[in-house]
Design a protein around this motif. Structure first.
Motif, PDB file in Angstrom:
ATOM      1  N   THR A  25       5.820   3.295   0.752  1.00 37.83           N
ATOM      2  CA  THR A  25       5.109   2.074   0.404  1.00 37.83           C
ATOM      3  C   THR A  25       5.361   1.054   1.497  1.00 37.83           C
ATOM      4  O   THR A  25       6.517   0.795   1.851  1.00 37.83           O
ATOM      5  N   GLY A  52      -2.059  -1.119  11.383  1.00 35.65           N
ATOM      6  CA  GLY A  52      -1.465   0.038  10.726  1.00 35.65           C
ATOM      7  C   GLY A  52      -0.076   0.311  11.262  1.00 35.65           C
ATOM      8  O   GLY A  52       0.446  -0.428  12.106  1.00 35.65           O
ATOM      9  N   THR A  76       7.252   9.966  -0.503  1.00 37.27           N
ATOM     10  CA  THR A  76       6.308   8.864  -0.707  1.00 37.27           C
ATOM     11  C   THR A  76       6.745   7.667   0.128  1.00 37.27           C
ATOM     12  O   THR A  76       7.928   7.521   0.449  1.00 37.27           O
ATOM     13  N   ARG A 125       0.866  -1.187   0.000  1.00 29.59           N
ATOM     14  CA  ARG A 125       0.000   0.000   0.000  1.00 29.59           C
ATOM     15  C   ARG A 125       0.896   1.228   0.000  1.00 29.59           C
ATOM     16  O   ARG A 125       1.876   1.295   0.739  1.00 29.59           O
ATOM     17  N   ALA A 162       1.448   5.622  -0.009  1.00 30.26           N
ATOM     18  CA  ALA A 162       0.884   6.854   0.540  1.00 30.26           C
ATOM     19  C   ALA A 162       1.830   8.003   0.236  1.00 30.26           C
ATOM     20  O   ALA A 162       3.043   7.810   0.082  1.00 30.26           O
ATOM     21  N   ALA A 221       3.012  10.650   9.889  1.00 29.47           N
ATOM     22  CA  ALA A 221       2.302   9.851   8.882  1.00 29.47           C
ATOM     23  C   ALA A 221       1.713   8.625   9.553  1.00 29.47           C
ATOM     24  O   ALA A 221       2.295   8.078  10.494  1.00 29.47           O
ATOM     25  N   ARG A 222       0.550   8.219   9.077  1.00 28.28           N
ATOM     26  CA  ARG A 222      -0.085   6.975   9.535  1.00 28.28           C
ATOM     27  C   ARG A 222      -0.585   6.251   8.297  1.00 28.28           C
ATOM     28  O   ARG A 222      -1.151   6.850   7.389  1.00 28.28           O
ATOM     29  N   MET A 223      -0.373   4.941   8.263  1.00 26.67           N
ATOM     30  CA  MET A 223      -0.791   4.135   7.127  1.00 26.67           C
ATOM     31  C   MET A 223      -1.456   2.858   7.610  1.00 26.67           C
ATOM     32  O   MET A 223      -0.998   2.254   8.583  1.00 26.67           O
ATOM     33  N   LYS A 224      -2.521   2.478   6.948  1.00 28.13           N
ATOM     34  CA  LYS A 224      -3.135   1.175   7.228  1.00 28.13           C
ATOM     35  C   LYS A 224      -2.324   0.103   6.514  1.00 28.13           C
ATOM     36  O   LYS A 224      -1.822   0.314   5.404  1.00 28.13           O
ATOM     37  N   LEU A 236       3.568  11.394   1.602  1.00 27.47           N
ATOM     38  CA  LEU A 236       3.931  12.020   2.862  1.00 27.47           C
ATOM     39  C   LEU A 236       4.156  13.512   2.634  1.00 27.47           C
ATOM     40  O   LEU A 236       3.938  14.026   1.540  1.00 27.47           O
TER      41      LEU A 236
END
Length: 250
Positions: free
Chosen positions: A162, A224, A160, A151, A153, A244-247, A155
């Motif tokens: 991944t 996450g 960026t 996934r 995202a 930053a937070r990512m699932k 930043l």
């Protein structure tokens, strides 16, 4: 299959183009070859990022066509020197004699305490190389796992990220690009998010804008991950709001 042949399989390994027997043989080689481990990790990270831009179902004959074409292209093996632009190679004996003379002069000038310092530095460099080789192999194993999911995202400041997760290996790898360097005395710290409870997953290298990192610890039930700015040595719990937070990919 010779060792020279194995050095040429990094690209095919990154793209899952090896047979099962070839994959097992190459992974045994990968554990002891720092150059191949680093190249495989970089190629796998690049392939993962390129796959995020577009996707499609290849034709059934694509793999056979690619494998047939690559037999006509020679890949430069790790450590192999390219010829100079003039096309006339420099005699190896001349190069060796110059290096030997320089080495003798350096040795004469650095006897005593400097020799001990050099020995300690050499041991440190060897240990760092061993760690880098091991990390590269672990990163490559996650990125090339059959069940790897990713996934991406965006930043801050154009960076960026991944995140790639392999459930079978219970590990995650973060690939970042164009990351702004942290302020002096600070470092970016990674965290697993376990239902709101943040669990440290290691520190990023503050001197690198592009890097691939194996998150420390198992993924387990984390849903996450996050990135915070912490003191250089890291913190037991986040001391600042997440940058930053990512699932994690399902």
């Amino acid at each position: 299959m010779t060792t020279a042949d194995l050095h040429l399989l990094t690209g095919a390994y990154a793209l899952h183009a090896l047979s099962e027997a070839e994959r097992r043989t190459f992974e045994e080689h990968l554990a002891g070859c720092e150059a191949c481990a680093q190249e495989s990790a970089e190629l796998s990270a690049t392939a993962a990022r390129l796959a995020l831009a577009t996707s499609g179902t290849p034709r059934p004959v694509m793999r056979e066509h690619v494998l047939r074409r690559i037999t006509t292209v020679r890949q430069v093996a790790p450590g192999e020197e390219l010829p100079p632009p003039s096309g006339r190679p420099v005699p190896r004996a001349r190069l060796l004699s110059r290096w030997a003379l320089a080495a003798c002069l350096a040795a004469t000038a650095t006897l005593g305490g400097t020799a001990l310092w050099q020995h300690e530095r050499a041991e440190d460099a060897l240990e760092e190389a061993q760690h880098a080789r091991q990390d590269g192999a672990r990163i490559a194993a996650v990125l090339t796992a059959p069940d790897a999911r990713s996934r991406a995202a965006e930043l801050a400041d154009g960076a960026t990220a991944t995140i790639v997760v392999s459930a079978s290996r219970n590990k995650a790898v973060l690939v970042v690009s164009a990351m702004a360097r942290p302020p002096r005395g600070k470092a970016y710290q990674l965290w697993f998010d376990d239902d709101g409870i943040m669990r440290s997953a290691g520190l990023m290298d503050p001197g690198r804008s592009d890097q691939a990192l194996l998150l420390r610890g198992a993924v387990d039930t984390a849903s996450g991950m996050g990135i915070t700015l912490e003191p250089a040595g890291g913190s037991e719990q986040p001391t600042s709001a997440p940058l930053a937070r990512m699932k994690l990919p399902a």
